[in-house]
Design a protein around this motif. Structure first.
Motif, PDB file in Angstrom:
ATOM      1  N   ILE A 118       0.868  -1.183   0.000  1.00  0.00           N
ATOM      2  CA  ILE A 118       0.000   0.000   0.000  1.00  0.00           C
ATOM      3  C   ILE A 118       0.899   1.226   0.000  1.00  0.00           C
ATOM      4  O   ILE A 118       1.862   1.286   0.773  1.00  0.00           O
ATOM      5  N   PHE A 119       0.650   2.143  -0.907  1.00  0.00           N
ATOM      6  CA  PHE A 119       1.349   3.440  -0.899  1.00  0.00           C
ATOM      7  C   PHE A 119       0.354   4.458  -0.377  1.00  0.00           C
ATOM      8  O   PHE A 119      -0.671   4.708  -1.033  1.00  0.00           O
ATOM      9  N   ARG A 120       0.599   4.979   0.798  1.00  0.00           N
ATOM     10  CA  ARG A 120      -0.214   6.114   1.281  1.00  0.00           C
ATOM     11  C   ARG A 120       0.507   7.364   0.804  1.00  0.00           C
ATOM     12  O   ARG A 120       1.518   7.785   1.383  1.00  0.00           O
ATOM     13  N   ASP A 169      15.512  -3.998  -7.514  1.00  0.00           N
ATOM     14  CA  ASP A 169      14.086  -3.667  -7.374  1.00  0.00           C
ATOM     15  C   ASP A 169      13.776  -2.314  -7.999  1.00  0.00           C
ATOM     16  O   ASP A 169      12.709  -2.134  -8.594  1.00  0.00           O
ATOM     17  N   CYS A 170      14.690  -1.369  -7.843  1.00  0.00           N
ATOM     18  CA  CYS A 170      14.388  -0.007  -8.308  1.00  0.00           C
ATOM     19  C   CYS A 170      15.685   0.757  -8.571  1.00  0.00           C
ATOM     20  O   CYS A 170      16.587   0.760  -7.733  1.00  0.00           O
ATOM     21  N   GLU A 171      15.761   1.374  -9.752  1.00  0.00           N
ATOM     22  CA  GLU A 171      16.890   2.259 -10.074  1.00  0.00           C
ATOM     23  C   GLU A 171      16.351   3.684 -10.147  1.00  0.00           C
ATOM     24  O   GLU A 171      15.231   3.895 -10.632  1.00  0.00           O
ATOM     25  N   GLU A 172      17.130   4.629  -9.676  1.00  0.00           N
ATOM     26  CA  GLU A 172      16.676   6.025  -9.692  1.00  0.00           C
ATOM     27  C   GLU A 172      17.697   6.903 -10.410  1.00  0.00           C
ATOM     28  O   GLU A 172      18.907   6.707 -10.275  1.00  0.00           O
ATOM     29  N   VAL A 173      17.193   7.897 -11.157  1.00  0.00           N
ATOM     30  CA  VAL A 173      18.032   8.954 -11.745  1.00  0.00           C
ATOM     31  C   VAL A 173      17.562  10.267 -11.125  1.00  0.00           C
ATOM     32  O   VAL A 173      16.355  10.528 -11.056  1.00  0.00           O
ATOM     33  N   HIS A 175       6.785  -7.179  -8.184  1.00  0.00           N
ATOM     34  CA  HIS A 175       7.662  -8.263  -7.721  1.00  0.00           C
ATOM     35  C   HIS A 175       8.936  -7.631  -7.170  1.00  0.00           C
ATOM     36  O   HIS A 175       9.503  -6.725  -7.800  1.00  0.00           O
ATOM     37  N   GLU A 176       9.387  -8.103  -6.006  1.00  0.00           N
ATOM     38  CA  GLU A 176      10.574  -7.540  -5.357  1.00  0.00           C
ATOM     39  C   GLU A 176      11.442  -8.671  -4.816  1.00  0.00           C
ATOM     40  O   GLU A 176      10.933  -9.663  -4.276  1.00  0.00           O
ATOM     41  N   ASN A 177      12.779  -8.480  -4.972  1.00  0.00           N
ATOM     42  CA  ASN A 177      13.698  -9.497  -4.401  1.00  0.00           C
ATOM     43  C   ASN A 177      14.525  -8.920  -3.263  1.00  0.00           C
ATOM     44  O   ASN A 177      15.396  -9.608  -2.711  1.00  0.00           O
ATOM     45  N   LEU A 222      13.427  10.218 -11.698  1.00  0.00           N
ATOM     46  CA  LEU A 222      12.778   9.196 -12.523  1.00  0.00           C
ATOM     47  C   LEU A 222      13.340   7.857 -12.077  1.00  0.00           C
ATOM     48  O   LEU A 222      14.546   7.748 -11.773  1.00  0.00           O
ATOM     49  N   GLU A 223      12.507   6.881 -12.010  1.00  0.00           N
ATOM     50  CA  GLU A 223      12.935   5.563 -11.530  1.00  0.00           C
ATOM     51  C   GLU A 223      12.401   4.479 -12.445  1.00  0.00           C
ATOM     52  O   GLU A 223      11.509   4.730 -13.273  1.00  0.00           O
ATOM     53  N   ARG A 224      12.945   3.296 -12.311  1.00  0.00           N
ATOM     54  CA  ARG A 224      12.397   2.155 -13.050  1.00  0.00           C
ATOM     55  C   ARG A 224      12.609   0.877 -12.254  1.00  0.00           C
ATOM     56  O   ARG A 224      13.479   0.828 -11.364  1.00  0.00           O
ATOM     57  N   HIS A 225      11.793  -0.103 -12.552  1.00  0.00           N
ATOM     58  CA  HIS A 225      11.920  -1.432 -11.944  1.00  0.00           C
ATOM     59  C   HIS A 225      12.406  -2.348 -13.060  1.00  0.00           C
ATOM     60  O   HIS A 225      11.629  -2.721 -13.944  1.00  0.00           O
ATOM     61  N   PRO A 226      13.704  -2.684 -13.036  1.00  0.00           N
ATOM     62  CA  PRO A 226      14.328  -3.289 -14.233  1.00  0.00           C
ATOM     63  C   PRO A 226      13.735  -4.636 -14.640  1.00  0.00           C
ATOM     64  O   PRO A 226      13.846  -5.014 -15.809  1.00  0.00           O
ATOM     65  N   THR A 278       6.925  -5.482 -13.811  1.00  0.00           N
ATOM     66  CA  THR A 278       5.902  -4.448 -13.973  1.00  0.00           C
ATOM     67  C   THR A 278       5.550  -3.933 -12.582  1.00  0.00           C
ATOM     68  O   THR A 278       5.879  -4.552 -11.565  1.00  0.00           O
ATOM     69  N   GLN A 279       4.882  -2.797 -12.533  1.00  0.00           N
ATOM     70  CA  GLN A 279       4.385  -2.257 -11.265  1.00  0.00           C
ATOM     71  C   GLN A 279       3.037  -1.600 -11.527  1.00  0.00           C
ATOM     72  O   GLN A 279       2.920  -0.768 -12.444  1.00  0.00           O
ATOM     73  N   THR A 280       2.038  -2.005 -10.761  1.00  0.00           N
ATOM     74  CA  THR A 280       0.676  -1.500 -10.968  1.00  0.00           C
ATOM     75  C   THR A 280       0.222  -0.687  -9.765  1.00  0.00           C
ATOM     76  O   THR A 280       0.369  -1.130  -8.619  1.00  0.00           O
ATOM     77  N   PHE A 281      -0.286   0.503 -10.036  1.00  0.00           N
ATOM     78  CA  PHE A 281      -0.837   1.388  -8.994  1.00  0.00           C
ATOM     79  C   PHE A 281      -2.348   1.483  -9.193  1.00  0.00           C
ATOM     80  O   PHE A 281      -2.814   1.892 -10.265  1.00  0.00           O
ATOM     81  N   ILE A 282      -3.098   1.109  -8.172  1.00  0.00           N
ATOM     82  CA  ILE A 282      -4.566   1.181  -8.215  1.00  0.00           C
ATOM     83  C   ILE A 282      -5.034   2.104  -7.103  1.00  0.00           C
ATOM     84  O   ILE A 282      -4.863   1.795  -5.918  1.00  0.00           O
TER      85      ILE A 282
HETATM   86  N1  LIG Z   1      11.340   5.104  -4.892  1.00  0.00           N
HETATM   87  C1  LIG Z   1      10.294   4.290  -4.606  1.00  0.00           C
HETATM   88  O1  LIG Z   1       9.850   4.152  -3.473  1.00  0.00           O
HETATM   89  N2  LIG Z   1       9.767   3.640  -5.639  1.00  0.00           N
HETATM   90  C2  LIG Z   1       8.639   2.768  -5.494  1.00  0.00           C
HETATM   91  O2  LIG Z   1       7.948   2.640  -6.709  1.00  0.00           O
HETATM   92  C3  LIG Z   1       9.098   1.431  -5.054  1.00  0.00           C
HETATM   93  O3  LIG Z   1       8.332   0.753  -4.350  1.00  0.00           O
HETATM   94  O4  LIG Z   1      10.182   1.050  -5.461  1.00  0.00           O
END
Ligand SMILES: NC(=O)N[C@@H](O)C(=O)O
Length: 209
Positions: free
Chosen positions: A81-83, A193-197, A185-187, A105-109, A112-116
């Motif tokens: 859950i993202f509050r 899990d996530c790269e950020e620029v 999906h996260e490991n 800007l970020e990506r999940h390499p 997929t990622q779904t926000f509802i």
């Molecule tokens: N930066 C950050 O929290 N990104 C989210 O999309 C995540 O859960 O990785």
């Protein structure tokens, strides 16, 4: 996939991206959309729940390519859950035009990622989604100059495609917070899990309220 995590990019903040309305077609470059009012007509569908529901089939994918990750750690499917709180510190208002300063800007390499969104009125514009194409000619960074921004309603969701560059979710308010159910999906390996620029000072996205 080349890791570009925590790269800092200095940008000309003068450029402004005008947000457009989210539709399955407008977002297709970056991923998938749930927007039943726009999809029910043409979607592959069946009856469900003893005839009390119409089931639109396979509207968005759920992809987990974590077997490709360098660590070899398989990711698991998580509902988080993202509050989300409106990032007022990144917003300025001039008349009926709001400007949001996008700094990440970020990506999940590998997933997929779904926000509802939860709790928004169906036709209330409640969140802003920003995506950018990958710039394979410049180190696999986002091509922020070709970023696009989407205003999203309460009866819509977004699924970012695998490796799609996107800004952290922007709740537009008004109000204290907006909750999202998020499937990813996260490991547990940070830059898998996530790269950020990170952008300095950032680039602007504008929309009219
Ligand atoms: N930066 C950050 O929290 N990104 C989210 O999309 C995540 O859960 O990785």
């Amino acid at each position: 996939m080349v890791v570009v995590d925590k790269v800092k990019v200095t940008v000309d903040s003068a450029r402004v991206i005008e947000a457009e309305m989210l539709t399955p077609k407008s977002f297709a470059t970056f991923g998938s959309v749930f927007s039943a009012d726009e999809q029910i007509q043409d979607a592959e569908k069946t009856s469900a729940n003893q005839g009390t529901a119409t089931k639109l089939l396979k509207v968005a994918p759920v992809i987990n390519n974590s077997e490709q990750a360098p660590s070899g750690r398989m990711a698991t499917a998580n509902w988080n859950i993202f509050r989300s709180y409106p990032p007022n510190h990144l917003m300025t208002k001039d008349g009926d035009t709001v400007s949001y300063l996008a700094r990440v800007l970020e990506r999940h390499p590998y997933t997929t990622q779904t926000f509802i969104p939860m709790g928004l009125d169906a036709h209330q514009i409640g969140f802003l989604v920003i995506c950018a194409p990958n710039d394979t000619a410049h180190g696999n960074l986002p091509d922020y100059r070709r970023a696009r921004a989407f205003l999203c309603r309460g009866d819509q969701s977004v699924t970012y495609g695998v490796g799609t560059w996107h800004a952290p979710m922007v709740a537009l308010g008004p109000g204290y917070h907006l909750d999202f159910a998020v499937l990813v999906h996260e490991n547990g390996v940070p830059n898998e899990d996530c790269e950020e620029v990170l952008y300095e000072p950032g680039f602007h996205v504008s929309y009219v309220v």
